[in-house]
Scaffold this active site. Structure first.
Site, PDB file in Angstrom:
ATOM      1  N   LYS A 158       0.843  -1.202   0.000  1.00 16.93           N
ATOM      2  CA  LYS A 158       0.000   0.000   0.000  1.00 16.93           C
ATOM      3  C   LYS A 158       0.873   1.245   0.000  1.00 16.93           C
ATOM      4  O   LYS A 158       0.620   2.204  -0.735  1.00 16.93           O
ATOM      5  CB  LYS A 158      -0.923   0.007   1.234  1.00 16.93           C
ATOM      6  CG  LYS A 158      -2.035  -1.040   1.169  1.00 16.93           C
ATOM      7  CD  LYS A 158      -2.811  -1.140   2.490  1.00 16.93           C
ATOM      8  CE  LYS A 158      -3.762  -2.328   2.475  1.00 16.93           C
ATOM      9  NZ  LYS A 158      -4.539  -2.504   3.701  1.00 16.93           N
ATOM     10  N   GLN A 171      -4.409  -1.351   9.967  1.00 18.34           N
ATOM     11  CA  GLN A 171      -4.335  -2.658   9.314  1.00 18.34           C
ATOM     12  C   GLN A 171      -4.916  -3.735  10.231  1.00 18.34           C
ATOM     13  O   GLN A 171      -4.564  -3.818  11.411  1.00 18.34           O
ATOM     14  CB  GLN A 171      -2.874  -2.968   8.941  1.00 18.34           C
ATOM     15  CG  GLN A 171      -2.688  -4.256   8.160  1.00 18.34           C
ATOM     16  CD  GLN A 171      -3.333  -4.244   6.768  1.00 18.34           C
ATOM     17  OE1 GLN A 171      -3.494  -3.198   6.147  1.00 18.34           O
ATOM     18  NE2 GLN A 171      -3.725  -5.401   6.286  1.00 18.34           N
ATOM     19  N   ASP A 225     -10.824   3.285   4.606  1.00 18.06           N
ATOM     20  CA  ASP A 225     -11.161   1.863   4.449  1.00 18.06           C
ATOM     21  C   ASP A 225     -12.679   1.654   4.344  1.00 18.06           C
ATOM     22  O   ASP A 225     -13.128   0.594   3.933  1.00 18.06           O
ATOM     23  CB  ASP A 225     -10.656   1.062   5.669  1.00 18.06           C
ATOM     24  CG  ASP A 225      -9.359   0.313   5.395  1.00 18.06           C
ATOM     25  OD1 ASP A 225      -9.155  -0.122   4.247  1.00 18.06           O
ATOM     26  OD2 ASP A 225      -8.561   0.159   6.335  1.00 18.06           O
TER      27      ASP A 225
HETATM   28  N1  GUN Z   1      -6.813  -6.531   6.400  1.00 17.59           N
HETATM   29  C1  GUN Z   1      -7.205  -7.266   5.320  1.00 17.59           C
HETATM   30  N2  GUN Z   1      -7.764  -6.463   4.405  1.00 17.59           N
HETATM   31  C2  GUN Z   1      -7.742  -5.211   4.898  1.00 17.59           C
HETATM   32  C3  GUN Z   1      -8.170  -3.953   4.404  1.00 17.59           C
HETATM   33  O1  GUN Z   1      -8.727  -3.813   3.303  1.00 17.59           O
HETATM   34  N3  GUN Z   1      -7.949  -2.893   5.222  1.00 17.59           N
HETATM   35  C4  GUN Z   1      -7.371  -3.021   6.432  1.00 17.59           C
HETATM   36  N4  GUN Z   1      -7.219  -1.933   7.167  1.00 17.59           N
HETATM   37  N5  GUN Z   1      -6.963  -4.169   6.928  1.00 17.59           N
HETATM   38  C5  GUN Z   1      -7.147  -5.260   6.154  1.00 17.59           C
END
Ligand code: GUN
Length: 286
Positions: free
Chosen positions: A53, A97, A120
């Site tokens: 990311k 996350q 998110d």
């Molecule tokens: N863990 C797995 N997928 C995601 C996501 O799309 N966002 C976040 N913050 N954590 C995750």
């Protein structure tokens, strides 16, 4: 007939070019698009996701602020960090996350994120807004799936769409988006009695359960469009989706590969949301 393979990398690259342009427009107004990333603990898969990311963010001109906390962090200190970032006027988006280490419940943390910075789309305020058709931020994986369906040329109005999985971050918002596009939506899950019969009827299948090749190729309705959100490692170490890709290939009209389908779209849609937050701060959009 062999299905068209939906190239998530290519569709994501196109979206990221647009994100880059919008980030520059915000910059011209004095706003540097900024994403704060919080990673707690040392889960190796999460570390890889976060690195990807942050790399992509840098490529499109989005600044990141990296916050790494040890697994021993208390819920109170994590909440304090989230509140600090909520109040920081230089931060457009906050990403916590998941999963958090055992012992830190995620729900109160996600509730502490300012909904206006919740790129998110996990905050109940944003999930609720999606449900009434007035989204602020749409969760990234379902948003990416909708873009792939558009790329495939899917007609959603009146189509039978099957979403397999009911998680808050993928299955439920996915079903809402399909409903808003006028599909007839069925949501299947672990207690669904006859999954095969549901798949056989579906014009659109979105599989998001995390079970390797659960959906057999011979179940797919000829001409259906298949979006596979699953990423599963088999006992032999192969990376596979929730759909038996080889079997589905000869029946579907279009299908996403794993990897290279939904995965790249999730990151691109996250950065799309950060760009949107920055555009809002710059007064470029409402
Ligand atoms: N863990 C797995 N997928 C995601 C996501 O799309 N966002 C976040 N913050 N954590 C995750």
């Amino acid at each position: 007939m062999s299905a068209t393979i939906l190239d998530g990398k290519a569709v994501a690259a196109q979206l990221l070019r647009d994100v880059g342009t919008r980030v520059q427009a915000a910059k011209a107004r004095g706003v540097e698009a900024t994403l704060a990333v919080i990673l707690v603990g040392d889960d190796p898969a999460s570390a890889v996701y976060v690195r990807n990311k942050e790399r992509r963010a840098a490529e499109v001109g989005i600044a990141t602020r990296d916050h790494r906390l040890p697994a021993s962090t208390t819920a109170a200190s994590l909440h304090a960090l989230v509140r600090e970032l909520d109040d920081d006027r230089g931060v457009d988006g906050i990403l916590v996350q998941l999963p958090l280490p055992a012992g830190i419940p995620s729900e109160p943390v996600l509730l502490a994120v300012d909904p206006a910075k919740d790129v998110d789309g996990f905050h109940p305020d944003n999930l609720g807004r999606l449900m009434i058709g007035k989204p602020r931020f749409v969760a990234c994986t379902p948003a990416g799936c909708m873009r792939l369906l558009a790329h495939a040329g899917a007609t959603l109005a009146g189509a039978r769409a099957l979403v397999i999985g009911r998680s808050t971050i993928v299955g439920r918002p996915m079903a809402q988006l399909l409903l808003q596009a006028d599909a007839t939506v069925v949501q299947a899950h672990s207690r669904t009695r006859d999954l095969r019969a549901e798949v056989e009827r579906a014009d659109i299948v979105v599989a998001a359960v995390g079970r390797a090749e659960l959906v057999r190729g011979e179940w797919i309705k000829p001409g259906a469009i298949v979006i596979d959100v699953g990423t599963n490692r088999t006992a032999e170490g192969r990376l596979v989706g929730d759909v038996d890709f080889a079997g589905a290939l000869s029946r579907a009209a279009a299908i996403t590969p794993v990897p290279g389908g939904v995965g790249p779209m999730t990151i691109a849609c996250l950065l799309d949301n950060v760009a949107l937050a920055a555009e809002r701060r710059a007064g470029l959009v409402a």
